[in-house]
Design a protein around this motif. Structure first.
Motif, PDB file in Angstrom:
ATOM      1  N   PRO A 196      44.430 -53.230 -87.467  1.00 40.63           N
ATOM      2  CA  PRO A 196      44.837 -52.361 -86.351  1.00 40.63           C
ATOM      3  C   PRO A 196      43.813 -52.337 -85.224  1.00 40.63           C
ATOM      4  N   GLU A 197      42.531 -52.503 -85.566  1.00 37.10           N
ATOM      5  CA  GLU A 197      41.495 -52.478 -84.533  1.00 37.10           C
ATOM      6  C   GLU A 197      41.670 -53.628 -83.541  1.00 37.10           C
ATOM      7  N   VAL A 198      42.016 -54.802 -84.049  1.00 33.11           N
ATOM      8  CA  VAL A 198      42.221 -55.952 -83.163  1.00 33.11           C
ATOM      9  C   VAL A 198      43.442 -55.726 -82.273  1.00 33.11           C
ATOM     10  N   MET A 199      44.514 -55.159 -82.820  1.00 30.05           N
ATOM     11  CA  MET A 199      45.701 -54.903 -82.013  1.00 30.05           C
ATOM     12  C   MET A 199      45.393 -53.877 -80.921  1.00 30.05           C
ATOM     13  N   ALA A 200      44.613 -52.858 -81.251  1.00 30.29           N
ATOM     14  CA  ALA A 200      44.234 -51.867 -80.245  1.00 30.29           C
ATOM     15  C   ALA A 200      43.357 -52.504 -79.165  1.00 30.29           C
ATOM     16  N   LYS A 201      42.451 -53.363 -79.580  1.00 31.17           N
ATOM     17  CA  LYS A 201      41.608 -54.059 -78.608  1.00 31.17           C
ATOM     18  C   LYS A 201      42.447 -54.945 -77.702  1.00 31.17           C
ATOM     19  N   LEU A 202      43.486 -55.547 -78.235  1.00 31.80           N
ATOM     20  CA  LEU A 202      44.371 -56.384 -77.420  1.00 31.80           C
ATOM     21  C   LEU A 202      45.062 -55.551 -76.347  1.00 31.80           C
ATOM     22  N   ALA A 203      45.552 -54.371 -76.706  1.00 31.75           N
ATOM     23  CA  ALA A 203      46.204 -53.504 -75.729  1.00 31.75           C
ATOM     24  C   ALA A 203      45.225 -53.083 -74.629  1.00 31.75           C
ATOM     25  N   GLN A 204      43.987 -52.766 -75.009  1.00 37.40           N
ATOM     26  CA  GLN A 204      42.988 -52.378 -74.022  1.00 37.40           C
ATOM     27  C   GLN A 204      42.689 -53.517 -73.051  1.00 37.40           C
ATOM     28  N   VAL A 205      42.505 -54.703 -73.588  1.00 40.79           N
ATOM     29  CA  VAL A 205      42.163 -55.848 -72.744  1.00 40.79           C
ATOM     30  C   VAL A 205      43.319 -56.193 -71.809  1.00 40.79           C
ATOM     31  N   ASN A 206      44.553 -56.105 -72.291  1.00 43.39           N
ATOM     32  CA  ASN A 206      45.709 -56.369 -71.421  1.00 43.39           C
ATOM     33  C   ASN A 206      45.757 -55.370 -70.268  1.00 43.39           C
ATOM     34  N   ALA A 207      45.471 -54.098 -70.554  1.00 42.06           N
ATOM     35  CA  ALA A 207      45.460 -53.091 -69.492  1.00 42.06           C
ATOM     36  C   ALA A 207      44.346 -53.364 -68.489  1.00 42.06           C
ATOM     37  N   LEU A 208      43.176 -53.730 -68.967  1.00 43.97           N
ATOM     38  CA  LEU A 208      42.059 -54.044 -68.062  1.00 43.97           C
ATOM     39  C   LEU A 208      42.378 -55.258 -67.197  1.00 43.97           C
ATOM     40  N   LYS A 209      43.015 -56.242 -67.789  1.00 50.56           N
ATOM     41  CA  LYS A 209      43.368 -57.423 -67.007  1.00 50.56           C
ATOM     42  C   LYS A 209      44.390 -57.077 -65.933  1.00 50.56           C
ATOM     43  N   ALA A 210      45.383 -56.248 -66.269  1.00 48.65           N
ATOM     44  CA  ALA A 210      46.387 -55.854 -65.277  1.00 48.65           C
ATOM     45  C   ALA A 210      45.742 -55.111 -64.110  1.00 48.65           C
ATOM     46  N   ALA A 211      44.801 -54.218 -64.414  1.00 45.78           N
ATOM     47  CA  ALA A 211      44.107 -53.494 -63.351  1.00 45.78           C
ATOM     48  C   ALA A 211      43.265 -54.432 -62.492  1.00 45.78           C
ATOM     49  N   ALA A 212      42.589 -55.374 -63.126  1.00 46.66           N
ATOM     50  CA  ALA A 212      41.760 -56.319 -62.387  1.00 46.66           C
ATOM     51  C   ALA A 212      42.605 -57.211 -61.490  1.00 46.66           C
ATOM     52  N   VAL A 213      43.749 -57.660 -61.991  1.00 47.65           N
ATOM     53  CA  VAL A 213      44.633 -58.493 -61.182  1.00 47.65           C
ATOM     54  C   VAL A 213      45.159 -57.714 -59.980  1.00 47.65           C
ATOM     55  N   ALA A 214      45.503 -56.442 -60.175  1.00 43.75           N
ATOM     56  CA  ALA A 214      45.988 -55.623 -59.069  1.00 43.75           C
ATOM     57  C   ALA A 214      44.916 -55.446 -58.003  1.00 43.75           C
ATOM     58  N   GLN A 215      43.681 -55.197 -58.425  1.00 46.46           N
ATOM     59  CA  GLN A 215      42.594 -55.046 -57.459  1.00 46.46           C
ATOM     60  C   GLN A 215      42.342 -56.349 -56.706  1.00 46.46           C
ATOM     61  N   SER A 216      42.435 -57.462 -57.415  1.00 46.08           N
ATOM     62  CA  SER A 216      42.229 -58.752 -56.763  1.00 46.08           C
ATOM     63  C   SER A 216      43.329 -59.038 -55.745  1.00 46.08           C
ATOM     64  N   MET A 217      44.569 -58.732 -56.110  1.00 47.19           N
ATOM     65  CA  MET A 217      45.668 -58.941 -55.166  1.00 47.19           C
ATOM     66  C   MET A 217      45.505 -58.042 -53.935  1.00 47.19           C
ATOM     67  N   LYS A 218      45.046 -56.825 -54.142  1.00 48.91           N
ATOM     68  CA  LYS A 218      44.805 -55.920 -53.021  1.00 48.91           C
ATOM     69  C   LYS A 218      43.745 -56.486 -52.084  1.00 48.91           C
ATOM     70  N   ALA A 219      42.684 -57.040 -52.681  1.00 49.96           N
ATOM     71  CA  ALA A 219      41.622 -57.611 -51.861  1.00 49.96           C
ATOM     72  C   ALA A 219      42.083 -58.864 -51.127  1.00 49.96           C
ATOM     73  N   GLN A 220      42.890 -59.671 -51.786  1.00 52.81           N
ATOM     74  CA  GLN A 220      43.363 -60.909 -51.165  1.00 52.81           C
ATOM     75  C   GLN A 220      44.393 -60.638 -50.072  1.00 52.81           C
ATOM     76  N   ASN A 221      45.287 -59.683 -50.268  1.00 52.57           N
ATOM     77  CA  ASN A 221      46.346 -59.419 -49.307  1.00 52.57           C
ATOM     78  C   ASN A 221      45.884 -58.589 -48.119  1.00 52.57           C
ATOM     79  N   GLY A 222      44.798 -57.857 -48.274  1.00 51.21           N
ATOM     80  CA  GLY A 222      44.318 -57.022 -47.178  1.00 51.21           C
ATOM     81  C   GLY A 222      45.060 -55.697 -47.109  1.00 51.21           C
ATOM     82  N   ALA A 223      44.868 -55.001 -45.977  1.00 42.31           N
ATOM     83  CA  ALA A 223      45.476 -53.682 -45.806  1.00 42.31           C
ATOM     84  C   ALA A 223      46.981 -53.803 -45.592  1.00 42.31           C
ATOM     85  N   GLN A 224      47.678 -52.733 -45.912  1.00 38.90           N
ATOM     86  CA  GLN A 224      49.113 -52.703 -45.714  1.00 38.90           C
ATOM     87  C   GLN A 224      49.457 -52.606 -44.217  1.00 38.90           C
ATOM     88  N   LYS A 225      50.704 -52.971 -43.890  1.00 39.05           N
ATOM     89  CA  LYS A 225      51.162 -52.959 -42.505  1.00 39.05           C
ATOM     90  C   LYS A 225      51.074 -51.567 -41.906  1.00 39.05           C
TER      91      LYS A 225
END
Length: 326
Positions: free
Chosen positions: A79-108
């Motif tokens: 169960p510890e590995v499965m919980a770690k997998l869920a945490q890492v997936n959430a961290l990756k999703a947040a990191a990807v969102a921040q990267s897309m925000k930085a790449q796309n710039g400010a909103q219109k």
């Protein structure tokens, strides 16, 4: 008289015959028997163990089963590995969102808002400029006081600074994030992907596979039991890596050397003979193999381990079977 001589001759002949028979029998009885060099067959053994702790969910093999390399033999639930997998997936999703925000710039909308603020500041600056020019003329004509002039000039300077600041905010929104911010956001994404790869590696270790073709010789835990990191779960004997081992005292080696081919008999296989090449010779530990022979006027003899590898694979040969050197 003649009869007595004949009886004496017969007695002497009989005595000689008895002596000869006893001598011959004694010779065969006291003749040293050839020493039989015995050994046993052994096989290389692999232990199956995992990198992650967990509970044995299912065993897919039993002791004595023959397995092939790559076959799944056990599943570990963690169960510890499965919980770690869920945490890492959430961290990756947040990191990807921040990267897309930085790449796309400010909103219109943000860009439009910054532009309107800049235009407002420009209008305010223009109004204050005209007011300052009027006050400047009146001040030169000595119509207004110096205090009034200073107040209007300060408001004009503030409007100029405010317009410049609004223009900077508009330029920043228009340009988007800095190059350094974009690189930092991309690095966070790479870090999250590396953590995900690590967890996926642990997930692969939950399903353990056979490292070779062979026979399952032992299974240590039972289903439902906990196992620690690196704890052996089962042993598999590689039947393609069989050899013979002999413990031979040095006074009985008789010139055996590496590369010699021995003829061996296997009693368990109805005395079947096979050829094996000597590949290893080394003295065993002295505390267990030293034999004192000084009482016979000889020397201290050590025991050597001799290993021989069969030239051909023998059907039915199993580890632990006795072999005899012919």
């Amino acid at each position: 008289m003649e009869r007595e001589k004949n009886s004496l001759a017969v007695g002497i002949i009989g005595l000689v015959a008895v002596i000869v028979v006893i001598g011959v029998a004694g010779y065969f009885v006291s003749k040293p028997k050839p020493v039989a060099v015995c050994g046993e067959a052994e096989a290389n053994e692999y232990r199956v163990s995992g990198k992650v702790p967990g509970r044995i969910e299912e065993l897919y093999v039993r002791e004595g089963d023959y397995v092939h390399k790559g076959d799944t033999v056990v599943f570990i639930h963690s169960p510890e590995v499965m919980a770690k997998l869920a945490q890492v997936n959430a961290l990756k999703a947040a990191a990807v969102a921040q990267s897309m925000k930085a790449q796309n710039g400010a909103q219109k909308e943000m860009i439009e808002g910054a532009y309107q603020m800049w235009q407002t500041a420009r209008v305010q600056e223009e109004v204050m400029r005209k007011s300052f020019e009027r006050i400047q003329r009146l001040y030169n004509e000595k119509v207004v006081t110096a205090q009034k002039y200073d107040e209007v000039k300060a408001k004009y300077d503030a409007s100029v600074a405010q317009a410049k600041a609004a223009k900077s905010q508009y330029d920043l929104a228009l340009a988007g994030a800095r190059v350094e911010d974009k690189a930092a956001a991309a690095a966070v994404v790479n870090q999250a992907e590396g953590a995900l790869m690590e967890v996926e590696g642990y997930l692969a270790e939950l399903y353990l596979v056979a490292p070779c073709d062979g026979i399952v010789s032992a299974i240590y835990p039972k289903e439902g039991e906990l196992v620690g990191q690196g704890a052996p779960i089962m042993s598999i004997m590689d039947m393609n890596d069989v050899w013979f081992t002999f413990n031979v005292r040095e006074d009985r080696l008789h010139g055996i050397k590496r590369g010699d081919v021995l003829t061996l008999a296997v009693p368990a296989l109805d005395g079947k003979t096979l050829k094996a090449k000597v590949t290893y010779m080394a003295a065993r530990e002295s505390y267990a193999t030293w034999r004192a022979t000084k009482e016979t006027g000889s020397y201290d003899a050590k025991t050597f381990e001799v290993r021989a590898v069969p030239e051909l694979r023998t059907e039915g040969l199993l580890p632990g079977m006795t072999v005899i050197v012919r």
